[in-house]
Design an enzyme around this catalytic site. Structure first.
Site, PDB file in Angstrom:
ATOM      1  N   SER A 154       0.874  -1.179   0.000  1.00  0.00           N
ATOM      2  CA  SER A 154       0.000   0.000   0.000  1.00  0.00           C
ATOM      3  C   SER A 154       0.905   1.221   0.000  1.00  0.00           C
ATOM      4  O   SER A 154       2.073   1.139   0.423  1.00  0.00           O
ATOM      5  CB  SER A 154      -0.857   0.000   1.276  1.00  0.00           C
ATOM      6  N   TYR A 167      -2.709  -1.003  10.484  1.00  0.00           N
ATOM      7  CA  TYR A 167      -2.650  -1.238   9.027  1.00  0.00           C
ATOM      8  C   TYR A 167      -1.319  -0.723   8.448  1.00  0.00           C
ATOM      9  O   TYR A 167      -0.626  -1.435   7.710  1.00  0.00           O
ATOM     10  CB  TYR A 167      -3.834  -0.532   8.358  1.00  0.00           C
TER      11      TYR A 167
END
Ligand code: NAD
Length: 269
Positions: A154, A167
């Site tokens: 990401s 995350y």
């Protein structure tokens, strides 16, 4: 299916392939001739729809339900794949989730769940794929490499994200997991890379695009001024899995419309 498929005869496992990015990646790899395992966790019927779509396009697919954070289930998934397709050539470590909360209110359970699935799950699948690549070695009619591992990272492997510490930590962990094993496995001709998507329109980030107000706010973070589509990531995955990228290992490809370009500085800071 393409007329000159780039991944003909290769076998690919895509985790979390029943929706979003994983679904698009599974379909894109199959369209290039790969036999695909559609990995899924909670909704095997959605995985079946993806496999049916692949078969309708002339491709080959099987569905397998496994929790990537469970070692026994991961081992059983690879075993089932070898029974059906013989081996693995391409792993796309895509399964992931978010459990968002302010840092001070974050429970240990929500921290652990995200690390278990997003980081440990990718470790477990990468380790099994690497073991098979080393056992089998290069099959030159299929690929110049003994195997390819693609992590779905990401932009948050480099962009800090308040309210999402679990995350962002999992994706930062993926960055050095990917680079460390790329360094370790390169002599065995195994290529290991990551894709770092920016904002891609999928169920994981629905609240960021489902209203015009939310979408406009999101677009202020994207210099290219469009939200990404899962197919944007499918194309990158095909390239990283194919011999066209044979000299690429240990790299993160940012597919983010410029989100990592510090857009806040575009107006002279
Ligand atoms: P998604 O929610 O549609 O897909 C996530 C998939 O992971 C689902 O199919 C889910 O069933 C699966 N999954 C969750 N827990 C699992 C488990 N324990 N075992 C096996 N599978 C499990 O969301 P998405 O956006 O397609 O996300 C795919 C990947 O892309 C994730 O790793 C995510 O972090 C990453 N990503 C997404 C974006 C984005 O903007 N959508 C941006 C950057 C990175």
């Amino acid at each position: 299916m393409q007329t000159n498929p780039k991944l003909k005869g290769q076998s690919a496992l895509v985790t979390g392939a029943s929706s979003g990015i994983g679904k698009a990646v599974a379909i894109a790899l199959a369209n290039e001739g790969a036999n695909v395992v559609v990995g899924c966790s909670s909704h095997p019927e959605h995985g079946q729809q993806v496999a049916d779509e692949i078969k309708a396009n002339g491709g080959t697919a099987m569905v397998y339900q496994a929790d990537v954070s469970n070692e026994e289930e991961v081992l059983a998934m690879f075993k089932a794949m070898y029974k059906e397709f013989g081996t693995i050539d391409i792993l796309v470590n895509n399964a992931g989730l978010q459990k968002d909360s302010s840092f001070v209110d974050m429970t240990l359970a929500d921290w652990q769940k995200v690390i278990d699935i997003n980081l440990t799950g990718q470790f477990l699948c990468a380790r099994e794929a690497a073991r098979e690549f080393i056992r089998r070695g290069i099959v030159s009619e299929r690929s110049a490499a003994a195997g390819k591992i693609i992590f779905m990272s990401s932009v948050h492997e480099v962009i800090p994200w308040a309210g999402h510490a679990n995350y962002a930590s999992s994706k930062g962990g993926i960055m050095l997991l990917m680079k460390s094993i790329a360094q370790e496995l390169a002599p065995q001709k195994i290529r290991v890379n990551s894709i770092a998507p920016g904002a891609i329109q999928t169920p994981i980030n629905k609240e960021a695009w489902e209203t015009p107000e939310a979408l406009n706010k999101l677009l202020t973070l994207i210099p290219y001024k469009r939200i990404g589509q899962p197919e944007d990531i499918g194309k990158v995955a095909v390239w990283l899995a194919s011999d066209e990228s044979d000299y690429i290992t240990g790299a993160t490809i940012f597919a983010d419309g410029g989100m990592t370009l510090f857009p806040g500085f575009a107006g002279n800071g």
